[in-house]
Motif scaffolding. Structure first.
Motif, PDB file in Angstrom:
ATOM      1  N   ASP A  96      43.220  41.480  39.318  1.00 13.74           N
ATOM      2  CA  ASP A  96      42.736  42.463  38.449  1.00 13.74           C
ATOM      3  C   ASP A  96      41.636  41.908  37.684  1.00 13.74           C
ATOM      4  O   ASP A  96      40.514  42.535  37.398  1.00 13.74           O
ATOM      5  CB  ASP A  96      44.000  42.517  37.374  1.00 13.74           C
ATOM      6  CG  ASP A  96      44.999  43.345  37.727  1.00 13.74           C
ATOM      7  OD1 ASP A  96      44.756  44.216  38.600  1.00 13.74           O
ATOM      8  OD2 ASP A  96      46.105  43.566  37.171  1.00 13.74           O
ATOM      9  N   PHE A  97      41.752  40.665  37.248  1.00 14.87           N
ATOM     10  CA  PHE A  97      40.479  40.052  36.803  1.00 14.87           C
ATOM     11  C   PHE A  97      38.978  39.983  37.439  1.00 14.87           C
ATOM     12  O   PHE A  97      38.099  40.470  36.752  1.00 14.87           O
ATOM     13  CB  PHE A  97      40.722  38.473  36.422  1.00 14.87           C
ATOM     14  CG  PHE A  97      39.777  37.994  35.115  1.00 14.87           C
ATOM     15  CD1 PHE A  97      39.981  38.222  33.868  1.00 14.87           C
ATOM     16  CD2 PHE A  97      38.607  37.424  35.714  1.00 14.87           C
ATOM     17  CE1 PHE A  97      39.163  37.719  32.768  1.00 14.87           C
ATOM     18  CE2 PHE A  97      37.477  37.074  34.461  1.00 14.87           C
ATOM     19  CZ  PHE A  97      38.039  37.023  33.377  1.00 14.87           C
ATOM     20  N   ALA A  98      39.268  39.936  38.693  1.00 15.09           N
ATOM     21  CA  ALA A  98      38.095  40.159  39.713  1.00 15.09           C
ATOM     22  C   ALA A  98      37.454  41.469  39.770  1.00 15.09           C
ATOM     23  O   ALA A  98      36.326  41.683  39.485  1.00 15.09           O
ATOM     24  CB  ALA A  98      38.449  39.880  41.126  1.00 15.09           C
ATOM     25  N   ARG A  99      38.555  42.307  39.705  1.00 14.43           N
ATOM     26  CA  ARG A  99      37.934  43.693  39.360  1.00 14.43           C
ATOM     27  C   ARG A  99      37.289  43.929  38.076  1.00 14.43           C
ATOM     28  O   ARG A  99      36.184  44.628  38.142  1.00 14.43           O
ATOM     29  CB  ARG A  99      39.260  44.802  39.600  1.00 14.43           C
ATOM     30  CG  ARG A  99      38.905  46.239  39.537  1.00 14.43           C
ATOM     31  CD  ARG A  99      39.990  47.328  39.591  1.00 14.43           C
ATOM     32  NE  ARG A  99      40.753  47.115  41.121  1.00 14.43           N
ATOM     33  CZ  ARG A  99      42.114  46.738  41.215  1.00 14.43           C
ATOM     34  NH1 ARG A  99      42.618  46.184  40.307  1.00 14.43           N
ATOM     35  NH2 ARG A  99      42.607  46.637  42.476  1.00 14.43           N
ATOM     36  N   LEU A 100      37.814  43.308  36.944  1.00 17.19           N
ATOM     37  CA  LEU A 100      37.321  43.514  35.853  1.00 17.19           C
ATOM     38  C   LEU A 100      35.903  43.162  35.675  1.00 17.19           C
ATOM     39  O   LEU A 100      34.994  43.274  34.933  1.00 17.19           O
ATOM     40  CB  LEU A 100      38.096  42.770  34.628  1.00 17.19           C
ATOM     41  CG  LEU A 100      37.989  43.143  33.283  1.00 17.19           C
ATOM     42  CD1 LEU A 100      38.404  44.404  33.111  1.00 17.19           C
ATOM     43  CD2 LEU A 100      38.893  42.088  32.481  1.00 17.19           C
ATOM     44  N   ARG A 101      35.573  42.043  36.627  1.00 21.49           N
ATOM     45  CA  ARG A 101      33.972  41.257  36.668  1.00 21.49           C
ATOM     46  C   ARG A 101      33.226  41.932  37.356  1.00 21.49           C
ATOM     47  O   ARG A 101      32.414  41.466  38.054  1.00 21.49           O
ATOM     48  CB  ARG A 101      34.401  39.780  36.904  1.00 21.49           C
ATOM     49  CG  ARG A 101      34.992  38.931  35.738  1.00 21.49           C
ATOM     50  CD  ARG A 101      34.689  39.180  34.484  1.00 21.49           C
ATOM     51  NE  ARG A 101      32.885  39.187  34.208  1.00 21.49           N
ATOM     52  CZ  ARG A 101      32.170  39.794  33.644  1.00 21.49           C
ATOM     53  NH1 ARG A 101      32.634  40.656  32.792  1.00 21.49           N
ATOM     54  NH2 ARG A 101      30.762  39.321  33.666  1.00 21.49           N
ATOM     55  N   GLY A 102      33.662  43.116  38.051  1.00 23.56           N
ATOM     56  CA  GLY A 102      32.676  43.879  39.050  1.00 23.56           C
ATOM     57  C   GLY A 102      32.973  43.513  40.530  1.00 23.56           C
ATOM     58  O   GLY A 102      32.093  43.959  41.259  1.00 23.56           O
ATOM     59  N   VAL A 103      33.855  42.626  40.906  1.00 24.76           N
ATOM     60  CA  VAL A 103      33.936  42.484  42.395  1.00 24.76           C
ATOM     61  C   VAL A 103      34.514  43.404  43.001  1.00 24.76           C
ATOM     62  O   VAL A 103      35.419  44.038  42.619  1.00 24.76           O
ATOM     63  CB  VAL A 103      34.745  40.960  42.407  1.00 24.76           C
ATOM     64  CG1 VAL A 103      35.235  40.698  43.926  1.00 24.76           C
ATOM     65  CG2 VAL A 103      34.210  39.963  41.560  1.00 24.76           C
TER      66      VAL A 103
END
Lengths: 253, 296
Positions: free
Chosen positions: B183-190
């Motif tokens: 989830d956090f990776a997605r939040l950072r645009g990954v």
């Protein structure tokens, strides 16, 4: 700046399969407000957060983050999920967890000098500079929570999302968190999900009760009767001590 | 002759074989072990850290369908260009893509899809073997034989190592973030789906090229046991990858020596050594905790 919409839900409905979770929700959270979402399990608190983070899309209605669709606006959000979601055996140091806040899409390669400086700054800000090389899984509940806040701050966010920030932390860590959030409130919009009404009442200006629909209340209006109606049960007792500076004013029921 | 003298004699015989030009395949086996250890250590660490051992198991078993299809086409229709390695690669990539779809797009439970790909892949492969003219012994594909590899296999695994090292170095923060907190990776645009699919394809590539060493049944063990042992002593993913590669090299080399000395099948012997190594790592970690209770 205070009063401009940081987050806006307009006529938002959402369901998991045939189970409705949110029904025609209208909600505006102003910039630099500090609010808390409370409500029973399954009431839709975390769903509201996930909609604003763009992880899920509403069935109906519109969500905006800083005036943008969530998928574009979410880069301005620092997000602290619940600690329980993490694998304690994952091989990762505290510094590496915090450095995730400096990730920039699929840009390959190592961190820049500025990124490293930001990571050092936020680690110091949450007093974890001394544990930077420790495995994340070896930290106590309170330390993990501070590491996750540091990761959220490393984003250099405009909005901070905290999902159950007081879960798995002791009273001392909770008081420390209270002081930290008061400090951060001077520069950030803070949205948190919490079952801890005592913690909430000492901290936020506005409580948003979520149970398929939302109702917004000033924190001092939250009463035992309202909590009982919302949860169908009691939760931690509320002491409306908004002047308490050290967090020592709240009591637990 | 005493047991010590017997062991010395066997060791001397082993070294003479290793240096004998007529037994070049033994040297190939050791070089292959060294090259494969890099791939196993790096991809295996991602598999263990992300807890997708069963996904790797499904991919490794699904390749039997591709190998079976290739053998069938070669013998029934004369498609000699359809090498079993190509069939294995196609099946592995299809399995990886299906598992990616199951993870992100389908409403079906991911574990059910894993089980289906795992068992149906083996069934299809065995049916192709049965339908192909002539007799095919599936044992060589199931359990492999590192002593039968050639120069081409060595080059392929070397290229695989370079691909894995390049992708892991360039996208290390993204791969680590997706494995730790999607989830956090997605939040950072990954691009989370792309990164996870990349992980699945790396698993597929590793499985296909390394089946020659221990076969499809045991490839998962060599992918996970060194990484799991390394995980007991490391505090970050890159350390785990490095130590897992070293441990894998030790397990493969020791297994080869044992299998030669005791005249045992190489694949199972290597895996047994890896299993003992993993158990020793667990014991050593517990002992360290016992003697240094504050060191977590």
């Amino acid at each position: 700046m205070r009063g401009e919409a940081a987050i806006r839900f307009s006529g938002v409905s959402f369901a998991y399969g045939s189970t409705p979770v949110l029904d025609d929700v209208d909600l505006t959270i102003g910039a630099q407000q500090m609010v808390c979402l409370v409500g029973p399990n399954g009431g839709g608190k975390t769903t509201l957060l996930r909609l604003a983070l763009g992880f899920i899309e509403p069935l109906r209605g519109r969500v905006e983050v800083c005036g943008l669709p969530p998928v574009r606006g979410r880069r301005r959000i620092g997000y602290m999920p619940q600690q329980l979601e993490f694998d304690a055996q994952f091989p990762i140091t505290v510094r590496e967890v915090v450095a995730m806040g400096r990730l920039n899409g699929a840009r390959p390669g190592f961190m820049s000098r500025r990124d490293r400086t930001v990571v050092d700054e936020v680690l110091d800000e949450v007093d974890l500079g001394g544990c930077a090389s420790a495995p994340f899984g070896s930290l106590s509940g309170g330390q993990r929570q501070r590491a996750l806040i540091a990761r959220a701050l490393a984003v250099k966010p405009e909005i901070l999302f905290l999902d159950e920030p007081t879960a798995m932390v002791d009273a001392r860590s909770e008081a420390r968190l209270l002081a930290k959030l008061r400090e951060l409130h001077s520069r950030l919009t803070i949205v948190m999900v919490s079952h801890d009404a005592a913690f909430v009442a000492n901290l936020v200006e506005t409580v948003i009760c979520v149970n398929r629909r939302v109702s917004v209340h000033p924190a001092h209006e939250i009463s035992h009767g309202m909590i009982h109606e919302l949860y169908g049960d009691s939760m931690k007792a509320v002491l409306h001590d908004h002047d308490a500076g050290d967090g020592s004013g709240h009591s637990h029921g | 002759m005493t047991p010590g003298t017997e062991a010395d004699t066997a060791m001397a015989e082993f070294w003479s074989v290793l240096t004998d030009g007529d037994f070049v395949f033994v040297r190939y086996a050791f070089v292959m072990g060294a090259c494969a250890s890099v791939a196993f250590g790096m991809v295996g660490s991602l598999v263990v850290a992300r807890r997708v051992t069963y996904v790797a198991g499904a991919v490794s078993h699904a390749v039997l369908a591709g190998i079976g299809a290739a053998v069938f086409m070669q013998r029934s229709y004369g498609w000699l260009w359809f090498d079993p390695l190509l069939g294995a690669a196609l099946a592995a990539f299809v399995a990886a893509l299906l598992l990616g779809l199951a993870r992100f797009a389908a409403t079906e439970r991911e574990d059910s899809v894993i089980g289906a790909i795992w068992s149906v892949g083996v069934a299809v492969g065995l049916l192709f073997f049965a339908a192909a003219p002539g007799y095919t012994d599936p044992m060589s594909y199931l359990f492999g034989n590192i002593l039968l590899i050639g120069v081409r296999d060595l080059w392929l695994v070397l290229v695989l190592d370079l691909v894995i090292i390049a992708l892991t170095v360039f996208f290390y923060p993204q791969l680590k973030a997706v494995c730790f907190d999607e989830d956090f990776a997605r939040l950072r645009g990954v691009p989370v789906r792309l990164a996870y699919t990349l992980l699945l394809l790396l698993i597929a590539l590793t499985v296909v090229l390394l089946i020659s060493i221990v076969g499809m049944v045991l490839v998962v063990a060599l992918m996970t046991l060194p990484a799991a042992a390394a995980g007991r002593f490391t505090r970050s993913l890159w350390q785990m990858m490095a130590l897992a590669s070293v441990l894998c090299l030790i397990f493969v080399t020791t297994g080869l020596v044992f299998s030669f000395q005791a005249d045992l099948p190489t694949g199972p012997t290597i895996i047994l050594v890896a299993g003992v190594g993993y158990a020793l790592a667990l014991g050593a970690r517990s002992a360290l905790r016992l003697f240094a209770p504050t060191a977590q």
